[in-house]
Design a protein around this motif. Structure first.
Motif, PDB file in Angstrom:
ATOM      1  N   LYS A   1      -4.167  11.523  -1.717  1.00 50.09           N
ATOM      2  CA  LYS A   1      -3.150  12.104  -1.025  1.00 50.09           C
ATOM      3  C   LYS A   1      -2.084  13.060  -2.036  1.00 50.09           C
TER       4      LYS A   1
ATOM      5  N   HIS B   1       1.210   6.555   1.162  1.00 48.93           N
ATOM      6  CA  HIS B   1       1.869   7.861   1.518  1.00 48.93           C
ATOM      7  C   HIS B   1       3.342   7.731   0.661  1.00 48.93           C
TER       8      HIS B   1
ATOM      9  N   ASP C   1       0.848  -1.248   0.013  1.00 42.87           N
ATOM     10  CA  ASP C   1       0.169  -0.061  -0.080  1.00 42.87           C
ATOM     11  C   ASP C   1       0.732   1.162   0.063  1.00 42.87           C
TER      12      ASP C   1
END
Ligand SMILES: *Cc1c(COP(=O)(O)O)cnc(C)c1O
Length: 388
Positions: free
Chosen positions: A242, A210, A207
């Motif tokens: 993001k 960020h 994942d």
């Protein structure tokens, strides 16, 4: 019946009650809250794309070309061109055969894990994995194992256990980790994890929420940053909410995995496609991220990270810098002091982080000016929150 007010009172007593804060400005570096302006160190808009002029223009252009809504789920109504184009762009960028986009990163995690694993399979997760990954793993019905954060020995022993327990011809073993951990800002030891999962014939779901747009020369993520072949990561997940400044999630993988998800991922199948304008704007955001402009923005971001690192005497591995304070009360009062000084820095408590590890979570953006970071540091030191 159980009274919801009793539950709220319990949360209150444990300093765990949360509430929403209404912001009356765009979600920018400076935000307006209850009539006062604050410098914002709480957003995940790492490159400042959420409110910039080109992002807004791309979204407006998308609305004018494709309308406001998408009408239905993509299997019902047909896939609109901007969704297909975005997926082609993402797959090209991430160097995978194919990609699938979802309405959020949360929906991506839940849909992917529950589609790819079932009761005959095993999922092995890092202890600090995001709630969306945990929820997806639970929903799948697979046998779950959790290893202490970044603990490779324990991961190896879980893998060895899974190999004995799972029929690797018919079953699957999935290792799940984040590349940059959302509340600690540190990185996974990706190369060692890849070696281990390959030794044991498992797949890795990484994942990159960020890391996408932030790490690597072209913003592709952790694999690029440390010079590893992207193809070794079987399932590359991320979010467009993001660094890309919009919303939506993606999964990049082989053509057959993507085709299977189109048939099995319930959060994809039973949900209306995101507005086509978002996909249109997201494709442009990805192009900007991977291009010259992205490099310039990343350089700005990393300058801000370096400034905060030096000022706090810490080593930061991403745009997330936690200041761990321990008890909920300490984190809440630190957030309050920072607020009085004109800064929004969120207090993060259980269950988002383990008990006793409440913290301030500072996030930096390419949009912050050097003076913004300097002011944050000066105020944090004055309030005794950042060590001098
Ligand atoms: C934010 C986040 C998600 C969820 O993404 P959304 O697009 O916000 O739903 C998933 N995983 C991690 C690690 C995240 O930080």
């Amino acid at each position: 019946m159980r009274d919801p007010d009793d539950e709220l009172a319990e949360l209150e007593a444990g300093q765990l009650r949360r509430s929403l804060r209404r912001i009356d400005s765009p979600q920018e570096v400076e935000v307006r809250w209850e009539g006062r302006d604050y410098l914002n160190f709480s957003s995940n808009d790492y490159l400042g794309l959420a409110t910039d002029e080109r992002s807004k223009a791309a979204l407006i252009e998308g609305v004018e070309r494709y309308g406001a809504g998408s009408g239905a789920s993509r299997l019902i109504c047909g896939t609109l061109a901007p969704h297909a184009d975005l997926e082609e762009t993402l797959a090209g960028f991430k160097r995978t055969e194919a990609a699938l986009t979802f309405s959020s990163g949360y929906a991506t995690a839940v849909g992917t894990l529950s589609a790819l694993a079932g009761k005959d399979d095993a999922i092995i997760l890092d202890k600090l994995c995001h709630a969306s990954l945990i929820d997806g793993a639970r929903l799948s019905g697979a046998t779950l194992r959790v290893y202490p954060h970044n603990d490779l020995d324990k991961l190896a022993s879980h893998l060895a256990w899974a190999r004995r327990k799972i029929d690797t011809e018919a079953g699957r073993i999935l290792v799940v980790t984040e590349s940059v951990f959302s509340m600690d800002g540190d990185r996974a030891p990706l190369e060692a994890i890849l070696d281990l999962k390959e030794q044991h014939g498992a797949w890795l779901l990484l994942d990159e929420a960020h890391a996408f747009g932030v790490l690597g020369r072209t913003g592709r993520g952790l694999a690029e940053a440390i010079g590893i072949e992207d193809g070794r990561v079987d399932l590359q997940m991320g979010t467009l909410s993001k660094a890309a400044g919009l919303s939506g999630g993606y999964l990049c993988a082989s053509r057959s995995v993507i085709d299977l998800l189109i048939n099995r991922a319930r959060s994809f199948i039973y949900s209306t496609a995101p507005p086509p304008a978002i996909a249109h704007a997201a494709r442009e955001a990805v192009d900007r991220i991977r291009g010259e402009e992205g490099s310039v923005l990343r350089e700005r971001l990393w300058e801000n990270v370096a400034l905060l690192e030096t000022a706090l005497g810490v080593k930061a591995e991403s745009a997330i810098v936690p200041v761990i304070l321990g008890e909920n009360e300490a984190a809440l009062s630190a957030a309050e002091s920072m607020r009085e000084a004109g800064f929004l820095v969120p207090a993060i408590r259980y269950p988002t982080v383990p008990r006793g590890q409440a913290r301030l979570r500072v996030t930096l953006s390419a949009g912050h000016r050097t003076t913004d970071v300097e002011r944050l540091v000066a105020s944090g030191k004055k309030a005794g929150i950042f060590l001098p």
